[in-house]
Design an enzyme around this catalytic site. Structure first.
Site, short mmCIF file in Angstrom:
data_model
loop_
_atom_site.label_atom_id
_atom_site.label_comp_id
_atom_site.label_asym_id
_atom_site.label_seq_id
_atom_site.Cartn_x
_atom_site.Cartn_y
_atom_site.Cartn_z
N ASP A 115 0.86 -1.18 0.00
CA ASP A 115 0.00 0.00 0.00
C ASP A 115 0.90 1.22 0.00
O ASP A 115 1.58 1.50 1.00
CB ASP A 115 -0.90 0.02 1.23
CG ASP A 115 -1.98 -1.05 1.18
OD1 ASP A 115 -2.30 -1.51 0.06
OD2 ASP A 115 -2.49 -1.44 2.24
N ASP A 150 -13.69 -4.40 -2.56
CA ASP A 150 -13.55 -4.25 -1.11
C ASP A 150 -14.94 -4.43 -0.51
O ASP A 150 -15.82 -3.58 -0.68
CB ASP A 150 -13.01 -2.86 -0.76
CG ASP A 150 -11.61 -2.62 -1.32
OD1 ASP A 150 -10.90 -3.61 -1.58
OD2 ASP A 150 -11.23 -1.45 -1.50
#
Length: 274
Positions: A11, A134
């Site tokens: 990330d 997600d």
């Protein structure tokens, strides 16, 4: 049987020169983990099958920074690279592939404009078109009263899975299982599936979610969110029916190496590349 893939995820916060890798819990509580090129190189040397870079800043101004990171990474890293975050149009796919990436992952832009999947898969091929989902559990008391959703019976009751966008900051009411099916029909080549309930918790993947989507589509599913040890990865493959397992914290902070995880899986009968 096809080998199962182990995929470290980076990330990336690109608001600093060269970028930095961070890790959160349930998309919050951000913690610094290192520099992207250094970590990617380490994971390649440990035997990672692929590496995912997710631009969590995902702004147009940072696109050049991500391009530089990918170019620097591919000088010494020779496994497939997937880039996600801020991929909004077919040209973004093309530009990232030119920089050295092999795939691009799209979430928010695809939900806003599903035709992007059709267009991108025609331009760069389905194999380079990954859709990030997600998803968060939404519990229901009576499944029969929610006939517009695909209900899954879990250890904690009946639920459906709600797609989120903007890095988990907004929910759409879109059923994740139905959306995955549509993505495949539109030309997506792979699903990067993250459980928001499990992200960063180290409680294990949500294998009810993984299994439901893996059985609903015929394209590979990457399980993401919640891994805390090698057994969780084993469970993602056996219980969740996933094709690949993505992990961050356990690798970033050297709790386990990619090689250790693969040896563990091999001993338990999971086909992996060593």
């Amino acid at each position: 049987m096809l080998a199962k893939r182990i995929i470290p995820c980076l990330d990336c916060d690109l608001n600093v020169p060269h970028g930095r890798v961070v890790k959160g819990v349930e998309f919050k509580q951000i913690r610094y983990a290192g520099e992207p090129v250094d970590l990617a190189t380490r994971y390649y040397e440990e035997g990672a099958d692929e590496i995912v870079f997710l631009d969590i800043t995902a702004s147009h101004e940072r696109r050049e920074t991500m391009t530089d990171v990918i170019k620097a990474t591919t000088e010494n890293v020779f496994v497939p690279i997937c880039v996600g975050g801020g991929i909004r149009k077919p040209e973004d796919y093309v530009n990232m592939l030119k920089a050295g990436a092999d795939k691009c992952s799209t979430n928010t832009a695809a939900i806003h404009n599903p035709d992007l999947i059709n267009e991108a898969s025609k331009v760069v091929g389905s194999q380079a078109c990954v859709i990030g989902i997600d998803a968060k559990r939404r519990y229901v008391e009576n499944p029969k009263e929610n006939d517009d959703k695909i209900i899954v019976e879990t250890d904690k009751g009946y639920c459906w899975f709600d797609c989120s966008i903007y890095g988990g900051r907004e929910f759409t009411g879109i059923d994740a299982i139905a959306w995955a099916i549509e993505c495949e029909e539109r030309g997506a080549g792979e699903i990067l599936l993250t459980s928001m309930d499990r992200d960063g918790t180290k409680d294990g993947y949500d294998n009810y979610l993984n299994k439901a989507i893996s059985e609903a589509v015929n394209i590979p599913v990457i399980a993401s969110g919640g891994v805390g040890n090698p057994e969780h990865i084993y469970d993602a493959f056996t219980q969740g029916k996933a094709d690949a397992a993505l992990a961050a914290s356990i690798f970033h902070f050297k709790e386990y190496s990619v090689g250790f995880v693969k040896e563990y899986l091999k001993k338990r009968g999971i086909p992996v590349r060593l």
